[in-house]
Design a protein around this motif. Structure first.
Motif, PDB file in Angstrom:
ATOM      1  N   ASN A 128       4.434   2.903  10.279  1.00 20.94           N
ATOM      2  CA  ASN A 128       5.319   3.657   9.391  1.00 20.94           C
ATOM      3  C   ASN A 128       6.289   2.761   8.638  1.00 20.94           C
ATOM      4  O   ASN A 128       6.580   2.977   7.458  1.00 20.94           O
ATOM      5  N   HIS A 129       6.798   1.698   9.296  1.00 14.38           N
ATOM      6  CA  HIS A 129       7.744   0.828   8.603  1.00 14.38           C
ATOM      7  C   HIS A 129       7.058  -0.051   7.554  1.00 14.38           C
ATOM      8  O   HIS A 129       7.730  -0.597   6.675  1.00 14.38           O
ATOM      9  N   ASP A 130       5.745  -0.153   7.643  1.00 15.37           N
ATOM     10  CA  ASP A 130       5.015  -0.875   6.608  1.00 15.37           C
ATOM     11  C   ASP A 130       4.930  -0.071   5.315  1.00 15.37           C
ATOM     12  O   ASP A 130       4.535  -0.599   4.269  1.00 15.37           O
ATOM     13  N   VAL A 131       5.303   1.219   5.375  1.00 15.69           N
ATOM     14  CA  VAL A 131       5.285   2.082   4.187  1.00 15.69           C
ATOM     15  C   VAL A 131       6.696   2.497   3.792  1.00 15.69           C
ATOM     16  O   VAL A 131       6.887   3.320   2.902  1.00 15.69           O
ATOM     17  N   ASP A 132       7.705   1.930   4.444  1.00 12.88           N
ATOM     18  CA  ASP A 132       9.089   2.320   4.180  1.00 12.88           C
ATOM     19  C   ASP A 132       9.534   2.022   2.752  1.00 12.88           C
ATOM     20  O   ASP A 132      10.404   2.699   2.224  1.00 12.88           O
ATOM     21  N   ASP A 133       8.971   1.008   2.134  1.00 11.21           N
ATOM     22  CA  ASP A 133       9.360   0.653   0.772  1.00 11.21           C
ATOM     23  C   ASP A 133       8.318   1.079  -0.250  1.00 11.21           C
ATOM     24  O   ASP A 133       8.249   0.537  -1.355  1.00 11.21           O
ATOM     25  N   GLY A 134       7.507   2.060   0.112  1.00 11.93           N
ATOM     26  CA  GLY A 134       6.531   2.596  -0.816  1.00 11.93           C
ATOM     27  C   GLY A 134       5.227   1.812  -0.832  1.00 11.93           C
ATOM     28  O   GLY A 134       5.074   0.786  -0.178  1.00 11.93           O
ATOM     29  N   ASN A 135       4.285   2.319  -1.622  1.00  2.86           N
ATOM     30  CA  ASN A 135       2.939   1.751  -1.630  1.00  2.86           C
ATOM     31  C   ASN A 135       2.861   0.387  -2.280  1.00  2.86           C
ATOM     32  O   ASN A 135       2.025  -0.439  -1.909  1.00  2.86           O
ATOM     33  N   ALA A 136       3.702   0.124  -3.280  1.00  2.70           N
ATOM     34  CA  ALA A 136       3.579  -1.124  -4.040  1.00  2.70           C
ATOM     35  C   ALA A 136       3.807  -2.340  -3.154  1.00  2.70           C
ATOM     36  O   ALA A 136       3.059  -3.327  -3.226  1.00  2.70           O
ATOM     37  N   THR A 137       4.836  -2.285  -2.308  1.00  2.00           N
ATOM     38  CA  THR A 137       5.118  -3.410  -1.416  1.00  2.00           C
ATOM     39  C   THR A 137       3.968  -3.618  -0.434  1.00  2.00           C
ATOM     40  O   THR A 137       3.559  -4.749  -0.163  1.00  2.00           O
ATOM     41  N   LEU A 138       3.440  -2.523   0.089  1.00  2.00           N
ATOM     42  CA  LEU A 138       2.300  -2.616   1.011  1.00  2.00           C
ATOM     43  C   LEU A 138       1.072  -3.170   0.290  1.00  2.00           C
ATOM     44  O   LEU A 138       0.358  -4.030   0.826  1.00  2.00           O
ATOM     45  N   ALA A 139       0.829  -2.692  -0.928  1.00  2.00           N
ATOM     46  CA  ALA A 139      -0.334  -3.161  -1.691  1.00  2.00           C
ATOM     47  C   ALA A 139      -0.236  -4.655  -1.980  1.00  2.00           C
ATOM     48  O   ALA A 139      -1.236  -5.386  -1.891  1.00  2.00           O
ATOM     49  N   ASN A 140       0.956  -5.107  -2.296  1.00  2.00           N
ATOM     50  CA  ASN A 140       1.158  -6.528  -2.562  1.00  2.00           C
ATOM     51  C   ASN A 140       0.858  -7.361  -1.320  1.00  2.00           C
ATOM     52  O   ASN A 140       0.230  -8.425  -1.395  1.00  2.00           O
ATOM     53  N   PHE A 141       1.289  -6.876  -0.171  1.00  2.37           N
ATOM     54  CA  PHE A 141       1.010  -7.546   1.096  1.00  2.37           C
ATOM     55  C   PHE A 141      -0.498  -7.603   1.366  1.00  2.37           C
ATOM     56  O   PHE A 141      -1.053  -8.668   1.663  1.00  2.37           O
TER      57      PHE A 141
ATOM     58  N   ALA B 255      -6.076   2.152   8.088  1.00  2.00           N
ATOM     59  CA  ALA B 255      -5.452   3.449   8.332  1.00  2.00           C
ATOM     60  C   ALA B 255      -6.517   4.487   8.000  1.00  2.00           C
ATOM     61  O   ALA B 255      -6.604   4.966   6.865  1.00  2.00           O
ATOM     62  N   ALA B 256      -7.321   4.822   8.978  1.00  3.22           N
ATOM     63  CA  ALA B 256      -8.499   5.657   8.740  1.00  3.22           C
ATOM     64  C   ALA B 256      -8.134   7.048   8.252  1.00  3.22           C
ATOM     65  O   ALA B 256      -8.992   7.748   7.690  1.00  3.22           O
ATOM     66  N   ASN B 257      -6.893   7.476   8.459  1.00  2.00           N
ATOM     67  CA  ASN B 257      -6.477   8.803   8.000  1.00  2.00           C
ATOM     68  C   ASN B 257      -5.601   8.748   6.756  1.00  2.00           C
ATOM     69  O   ASN B 257      -5.043   9.768   6.355  1.00  2.00           O
ATOM     70  N   MET B 258      -5.458   7.584   6.112  1.00  2.54           N
ATOM     71  CA  MET B 258      -4.709   7.480   4.864  1.00  2.54           C
ATOM     72  C   MET B 258      -5.604   7.938   3.711  1.00  2.54           C
ATOM     73  O   MET B 258      -6.596   7.296   3.387  1.00  2.54           O
ATOM     74  N   ASP B 259      -5.245   9.054   3.104  1.00  2.17           N
ATOM     75  CA  ASP B 259      -6.058   9.679   2.060  1.00  2.17           C
ATOM     76  C   ASP B 259      -5.514   9.284   0.694  1.00  2.17           C
ATOM     77  O   ASP B 259      -4.423   9.704   0.290  1.00  2.17           O
ATOM     78  N   LEU B 260      -6.276   8.477  -0.031  1.00  2.00           N
ATOM     79  CA  LEU B 260      -5.872   7.971  -1.343  1.00  2.00           C
ATOM     80  C   LEU B 260      -6.652   8.637  -2.471  1.00  2.00           C
ATOM     81  O   LEU B 260      -6.682   8.136  -3.599  1.00  2.00           O
TER      82      LEU B 260
ATOM     83  N   GLU C 155      -0.572   1.216 -11.261  1.00  2.00           N
ATOM     84  CA  GLU C 155      -0.190  -0.155 -10.953  1.00  2.00           C
ATOM     85  C   GLU C 155       0.042  -0.281  -9.447  1.00  2.00           C
ATOM     86  O   GLU C 155       0.605   0.609  -8.815  1.00  2.00           O
ATOM     87  N   ASP C 156      -0.399  -1.396  -8.861  1.00  3.83           N
ATOM     88  CA  ASP C 156      -0.271  -1.621  -7.415  1.00  3.83           C
ATOM     89  C   ASP C 156      -0.980  -0.523  -6.610  1.00  3.83           C
ATOM     90  O   ASP C 156      -0.478  -0.076  -5.568  1.00  3.83           O
ATOM     91  N   ALA C 157      -2.134  -0.086  -7.097  1.00  4.74           N
ATOM     92  CA  ALA C 157      -2.896   0.936  -6.372  1.00  4.74           C
ATOM     93  C   ALA C 157      -3.443   0.363  -5.076  1.00  4.74           C
ATOM     94  O   ALA C 157      -3.783  -0.816  -4.980  1.00  4.74           O
ATOM     95  N   LEU C 158      -3.555   1.226  -4.064  1.00  4.29           N
ATOM     96  CA  LEU C 158      -4.090   0.808  -2.768  1.00  4.29           C
ATOM     97  C   LEU C 158      -5.608   0.940  -2.692  1.00  4.29           C
ATOM     98  O   LEU C 158      -6.293   0.092  -2.128  1.00  4.29           O
ATOM     99  N   ALA C 159      -6.140   2.013  -3.252  1.00  6.23           N
ATOM    100  CA  ALA C 159      -7.563   2.315  -3.071  1.00  6.23           C
ATOM    101  C   ALA C 159      -8.516   1.185  -3.482  1.00  6.23           C
ATOM    102  O   ALA C 159      -9.522   0.965  -2.802  1.00  6.23           O
ATOM    103  N   PRO C 160      -8.225   0.441  -4.561  1.00  7.81           N
ATOM    104  CA  PRO C 160      -9.180  -0.609  -4.946  1.00  7.81           C
ATOM    105  C   PRO C 160      -9.187  -1.845  -4.051  1.00  7.81           C
ATOM    106  O   PRO C 160     -10.070  -2.696  -4.194  1.00  7.81           O
ATOM    107  N   LEU C 161      -8.232  -1.969  -3.148  1.00 11.27           N
ATOM    108  CA  LEU C 161      -8.141  -3.174  -2.329  1.00 11.27           C
ATOM    109  C   LEU C 161      -9.327  -3.224  -1.359  1.00 11.27           C
ATOM    110  O   LEU C 161      -9.490  -2.328  -0.519  1.00 11.27           O
ATOM    111  N   PRO C 162     -10.134  -4.256  -1.427  1.00  6.63           N
ATOM    112  CA  PRO C 162     -11.377  -4.264  -0.634  1.00  6.63           C
ATOM    113  C   PRO C 162     -11.155  -4.374   0.863  1.00  6.63           C
ATOM    114  O   PRO C 162     -12.023  -3.970   1.647  1.00  6.63           O
ATOM    115  N   ASN C 163     -10.025  -4.938   1.286  1.00  3.96           N
ATOM    116  CA  ASN C 163      -9.785  -5.103   2.725  1.00  3.96           C
ATOM    117  C   ASN C 163      -8.918  -3.997   3.314  1.00  3.96           C
ATOM    118  O   ASN C 163      -8.465  -4.097   4.460  1.00  3.96           O
TER     119      ASN C 163
END
Length: 576
Positions: free
Chosen positions: A104-117, A127-132, A140-148
């Protein structure tokens, strides 16, 4: 002849950017005398050495090896506050876990920070239950296209998982996180979280149909929920968890709160390894061909300094130090402080210089250690000693901008640790005590809604007749005193609620009267049981004031850091 499917499993969780070793105090009994043993433990450089050693041993013995991270790598120290995940990416990429689940704290600053990481690391983030599915393709900084990033596959209704060779078979790793993420963190509005248990169950059913029986669930649900998951969902081989900072192993003789390592629920071992990189979980497992664990040996392991300090009622002798060293050497949950020099050089040259001035700027002196605990306990019946002081700082900062102000209200999870006796630096506040740089928000609320806020937040924290979000929601206050009795019916558990007026007298809070309070933007957005704050007549963000800024401002005014008058009077629903 059946095969022996052996696995070395190393795991960490809730590291919260603690790259460096952390101070730990152990109780040790030496003859007739008890001592406090102070040493540093853990840190990424020590973990790196141990993991590399385990990998080499597994290779030599032709045994499979996994190294997993149970989530919450963000926040907690200046390494995150200053670098916003980039230092975490660099260091974790060096450690090369086989997989990490999103906390949960990995999402505290929104998706962009997590996507950058995620874009900076090569290992799978799960996160098998994260629905994108609602995420815009051109975002910009979308999560879904990240291959890993392995997330929920809306088309199949299954969670994506990691599948690796495992002797003559395959082993699957399913990463699962909190389905209540919106109540405890700040994901983007286009990100949903599917029910965790159903996602795991459906994904396991699909894996079984493919002939995959060895299934590891990498969970950021917390110890209690992991136990329920093991009880309710069939087909899991082992659960490697996080979120609740649960130390597993036999550390009772050292006075550390702990539970047995690898406790089996419905035949499924549940593993977790404490917090803040203080310990590394190490398990040696054997499975049968159907994926069931037939043997487990291991413990969370503290990675201790070889040199330590002993203190007690009597001065420690050289023999006491020798006896303490022998006692530590004999314990299966103690390893030592060899560190990876290459990783240390990366941290010291690329990241530490930018933080050194903050670590050296002394703000105040703490006359004695102020303990932080999220919930009241027998030792601390009124709960945290530091959280009420944080609330006081919020009140003082808000009153500089708003003359009419009645109280301050803050959640326990917004304060991250105790304050040790001695000097307090800017780095201590910004990086460790109050790492969430949250704006302060004032609001006007009716007395009955305020009572509802307090009861709801406490119920969430203590699971008092609700499925809670965790102890972090427990409320601490300034100039607002409440009496909670968990034995009473729902809606009637705040049996008394009072405000301290400027004349020094306590006054009952009236249901229909309006009161002005200050909290953070996190709680005023209705997180973690604070939903009734959304019923406020108005909310107003304070200009240029954040949570850590308010506390720093209070310290600059030389207000003593001493335990405040008790505001929390709590009776558990478990009391007779």
């Amino acid at each position: 002849m059946s095969m022996n499917y052996r696995l070395t499993l190393a795991h960490i969780n809730d590291t919260h950017s603690h790259f460096d070793a952390s101070l730990v105090r152990l109780k040790v009994q030496l003859g007739q005398h008890q001592f406090s043993l102070a040493a540093h433990t853990g840190g990424y450089c020590r973990i790196a050495t141990q993991v590399q050693r385990l990998r080499e041993q597994a290779k030599q013995q032709a045994r499979e090896m996994l190294f997993l991270h149970g989530g919450d790598c963000f926040h907690g120290t200046l390494f995150y506050s200053h670098f916003k995940g980039q230092a975490n990416a660099r260091v974790l990429e060096y450690l090369q876990p086989d997989a990490m689940v999103i906390g949960n704290h990995d999402v505290d600053d929104g998706n962009a920070t997590l996507a950058n990481f995620i874009s900076k690391v090569s290992f799978p983030v799960m996160a098998a239950n994260m629905d994108l599915s609602a995420e815009a393709a051109d975002k910009e900084d979308a999560l879904a296209p990240l291959p890993n990033l392995l997330h929920f596959d809306n088309a199949s209704g299954l969670g994506q998982c990691l599948i690796k060779p495992f002797y003559d078979r395959q082993i699957a790793i399913i990463g699962i996180t909190l389905d209540q993420m919106r109540r405890v963190a700040r994901p983007d509005p286009d990100t949903e979280f599917q029910p965790a248990f159903a996602t795991v169950a459906n994904t396991i059913q699909h894996l079984k149909q493919q002939g995959i029986d060895h299934i590891v669930v990498l969970s950021h649900l917390g110890y209690d929920m992991d136990q329920r998951l093991a009880e309710e969902v069939a087909g899991i081989s082992v659960i490697v968890g996080g979120h609740t900072h649960t130390l597993m192993g036999d550390f009772n003789q050292f006075g550390l709160p702990c539970v047995p390592y690898g406790e089996r629920i419905n035949g499924v071992p549940v593993l977790q390894a404490g917090k803040h990189s203080e310990a590394l979980g190490i398990a040696e497992l054997s499975f049968d061909e159907h994926g069931k664990v037939t043997e487990l040996n291991g413990s969370s392991c503290l990675l201790l300094d070889r040199h330590f300090m002993l203190s007690g009622d009597t001065p420690a002798t050289e023999q006491d130090y020798r006896d303490a060293t022998e006692l530590l050497h004999q314990h299966p949950g103690i390893l030592w402080d060899e560190q990876d020099e290459q990783l240390k050089a990366i941290i010291d040259t690329e990241f530490r210089p930018a933080l050194s001035s903050m670590e050296q700027q002394v703000l105040a002196m703490v006359p004695r250690t102020l303990a932080h605990t999220r919930l009241p306990s027998q030792r601390l019946p009124h709960g945290s000693e530091i959280a009420p002081l944080v609330s006081q700082s919020m009140f003082l900062a808000a009153r500089e901008q708003l003359q009419k102000l009645d109280f301050a209200l803050h959640n326990a999870g917004g304060v991250r640790q105790s304050l040790e006796q001695g000097q307090v630096t800017l780095g201590d506040i910004m990086g460790r005590l109050l790492p969430f740089d949250l704006p302060l928000v004032c609001y006007q609320i009716r007395g009955d809604y305020l009572q509802q806020v307090l009861e709801s937040a406490i119920n969430e924290a203590t699971n008092n007749s609700v499925i809670g979000t965790g102890a972090g929601s427990f409320p601490y206050t300034h100039r607002l005193r409440y009496f909670y009795d968990g034995r009473q019916p729902l809606g009637e558990r705040i049996v008394k609620l009072e405000l301290l007026k400027d004349n020094g007298l306590w006054q009952l809070v009236e249901s229909s009267e309006l009161y002005v309070g200050v909290s953070t933007s996190y709680t005023t957005s209705g997180k973690e049981g604070y939903d009734a704050l959304l019923l406020a007549d108005w909310q107003q963000s304070l200009e240029h004031v954040t949570l850590p800024g308010a506390f720093i401002r209070m310290l600059s005014h030389d207000i003593p850091l001493e335990p405040a008058m008790p505001m929390v009077n709590y009776i558990s629903h478990r009391n007779s």
